[in-house]
Write a protein that holds these residues in place. Structure first.
Motif, PDB file in Angstrom:
ATOM      1  N   THR A 193      43.563  19.476  25.801  1.00 35.07           N
ATOM      2  CA  THR A 193      42.842  20.307  26.773  1.00 35.07           C
ATOM      3  C   THR A 193      42.173  21.495  26.079  1.00 35.07           C
ATOM      4  N   GLN A 194      42.895  22.115  25.153  1.00 34.23           N
ATOM      5  CA  GLN A 194      42.331  23.249  24.411  1.00 34.23           C
ATOM      6  C   GLN A 194      41.102  22.817  23.611  1.00 34.23           C
ATOM      7  N   ARG A 197      38.106  22.118  25.896  1.00 32.17           N
ATOM      8  CA  ARG A 197      37.528  23.382  26.362  1.00 32.17           C
ATOM      9  C   ARG A 197      36.562  23.926  25.315  1.00 32.17           C
ATOM     10  N   ASP A 198      36.922  23.814  24.060  1.00 33.82           N
ATOM     11  CA  ASP A 198      36.056  24.281  22.981  1.00 33.82           C
ATOM     12  C   ASP A 198      34.739  23.493  22.972  1.00 33.82           C
ATOM     13  N   ARG A 201      32.555  24.795  25.728  1.00 34.72           N
ATOM     14  CA  ARG A 201      32.026  26.120  25.399  1.00 34.72           C
ATOM     15  C   ARG A 201      30.837  26.046  24.442  1.00 34.72           C
ATOM     16  N   THR A 261      32.529  24.650  34.905  1.00 32.21           N
ATOM     17  CA  THR A 261      33.506  23.781  34.252  1.00 32.21           C
ATOM     18  C   THR A 261      34.231  24.516  33.126  1.00 32.21           C
ATOM     19  N   ILE A 262      33.543  25.424  32.453  1.00 31.27           N
ATOM     20  CA  ILE A 262      34.221  26.234  31.436  1.00 31.27           C
ATOM     21  C   ILE A 262      35.275  27.122  32.090  1.00 31.27           C
ATOM     22  N   PHE A 265      38.339  24.985  32.824  1.00 33.77           N
ATOM     23  CA  PHE A 265      39.179  24.741  31.651  1.00 33.77           C
ATOM     24  C   PHE A 265      39.902  26.014  31.203  1.00 33.77           C
ATOM     25  N   ASP A 266      39.267  27.167  31.389  1.00 34.95           N
ATOM     26  CA  ASP A 266      39.961  28.423  31.084  1.00 34.95           C
ATOM     27  C   ASP A 266      41.201  28.586  31.955  1.00 34.95           C
ATOM     28  N   TRP A 268      42.752  26.153  33.586  1.00 35.11           N
ATOM     29  CA  TRP A 268      43.649  25.025  33.339  1.00 35.11           C
ATOM     30  C   TRP A 268      44.506  25.286  32.101  1.00 35.11           C
ATOM     31  N   TYR A 269      43.859  25.602  30.995  1.00 38.51           N
ATOM     32  CA  TYR A 269      44.617  25.856  29.773  1.00 38.51           C
ATOM     33  C   TYR A 269      45.442  27.138  29.899  1.00 38.51           C
TER      34      TYR A 269
END
Length: 375
Positions: A193-194, A197-198, A201, A261-262, A265-266, A268-269
């Motif tokens: 997931t991390q 996310r990258d 981004r 979506t970013i 993920f922020d 979420w993580y």
């Protein structure tokens, strides 16, 4: 294409491998045609075609082609929807790998690879076989980035002349099969997931796919425009926008890179440390039920299992099925046996609606054994 070696040292390239460097053994005539069609557009620009001429040509092509033909091209991300991802000029190893793999509009396919999947006739081989033998799927290999989490997996990826990236995780080894809901399994899912996310981004939209999924048809023909997230389901209730009762599965989804979506993920993580014992999928499911998608003003489509099928809820129609996921199954060996049976059934499929899938016996046995051990 990787930058010239005069600008980037071998040290900076140790964790990436571009299929464009050497000849691509796995490339096929279909994949080559897709590449050549992309080159043809560039050649057209260089020979002085005007914008009006190109527009007229596009309209003529659109008029002559059906929707399936149109969206089976490599220009899917352009035709499917605009995306508002920010420009990014990062030129580190990941940036180079993403640039070398993605379509012109920064869309690609991502899968995670570890040592447990690389054996002969293993999960990786079956996954690639489905891409080679599926309907209009072979060219997609050109846009597939395999993210290796150990050195053996990375070396295997390079040997196959695929697009490869080595994801290093300090202090954690993901080289062996991580059993479902074990501590290592949970860590692996959160590291994934991390990493994703990258990718978002950096402005890249992507299809994420687990390796235990057969790609039997081109999914781009069914992924509709306008949604921020289109995600597969363990159980689908027939309503593509119903967040209340569709049970999502993060093994397959298409996500557009944008601020919404970013932010997802922020969050979420960011929930990892307060979600002890939960895997990332369970946390996202809870966020979904708690209305986080709506709070972020996201448009989410839940994918129909008639098309994006799995062992939890199998497609009722061979003529529709696009992917088959070995979900609701424990253990790589059981998944492999039953996925191979599904692949064989697909190879002899004759186009009729009354064809049927084999039963996933090995997965059911593995599940029952697990229940006995737990009880």
């Amino acid at each position: 294409m990787l930058p010239p070696s005069s600008q980037y040292s071998e040290k900076n390239r140790r964790h990436i491998w571009s299929a464009q460097d050497p000849p691509m053994d796995l490339a096929t005539s279909g994949a080559a045609s897709a590449r050549e069609s992309s080159k043809a557009v560039v050649v057209g620009r260089r020979t002085g075609l005007t914008v009006c001429s190109l527009l007229l040509l596009s309209l003529l092509i659109y008029a002559c082609m059906g929707p399936t033909e149109l969206f089976s091209s490599t220009e899917f991300s352009v035709l499917q929807r605009p995306f508002d991802a920010r420009k990014n000029v990062e030129r580190d190893e990941l940036g180079i790998a993403l640039e070398g793999t993605s379509m012109k509009n920064k869309m690609l396919i991502i899968a995670i690879l570890n040592k447990a999947y690389i054996g002969e006739n293993g999960m990786l081989d079956l996954f690639l076989q489905s891409l080679h033998q599926g309907e209009n799927t072979e060219f997609l290999i050109n846009y597939l980035l395999l993210v290796a989490v150990d050195e053996l997996a990375f070396n295997r990826c390079k040997a196959l002349r695929l697009h490869c990236y080595y994801l290093v995780s300090e202090g954690v080894s993901f080289s062996q099969e991580a059993f479902y809901m074990s501590g290592n399994f949970t860590k692996m899912m959160w590291r994934r997931t991390q990493f994703l996310r990258d990718v978002l981004r950096r402005g890249y939209s992507f299809i994420f796919t687990d390796m235990d999924i057969l790609w039997l048809r081109n999914p781009l023909t069914r992924l509709n425009g306008g949604e921020d997230l289109q995600i597969s389901c363990d159980n689908y209730n027939g309503q593509p926008f119903d967040a209340a009762s569709n049970l999502i599965n993060t093994g397959f989804y298409f996500i557009s890179a944008n601020s919404r979506t970013i932010a997802l993920f922020d969050r979420w993580y960011g929930a990892m440390n307060s979600s002890s014992g939960m895997k990332d999928q369970d946390v996202l499911l809870k966020m979904n039920f708690d209305g986080v998608f709506e709070q972020l003003d996201m448009k989410v489509r839940y994918l129909d299992t008639d098309y994006f099928s799995g062992f939890c809820q199998k497609s009722k129609d061979f003529r529709k099925v696009i992917t088959v996921h070995a979900n609701c199954c424990i253990g790589s060996n059981a998944k492999l046996i039953d996925l191979r049976a599904f692949m064989e059934a697909w190879k002899i499929y004759n186009g009729t609606s009354n064809a049927s899938w084999p039963k996933h016996k090995s997965c059911l046995l593995a599940k029952n054994r697990k229940l006995i051990l737990v009880s």
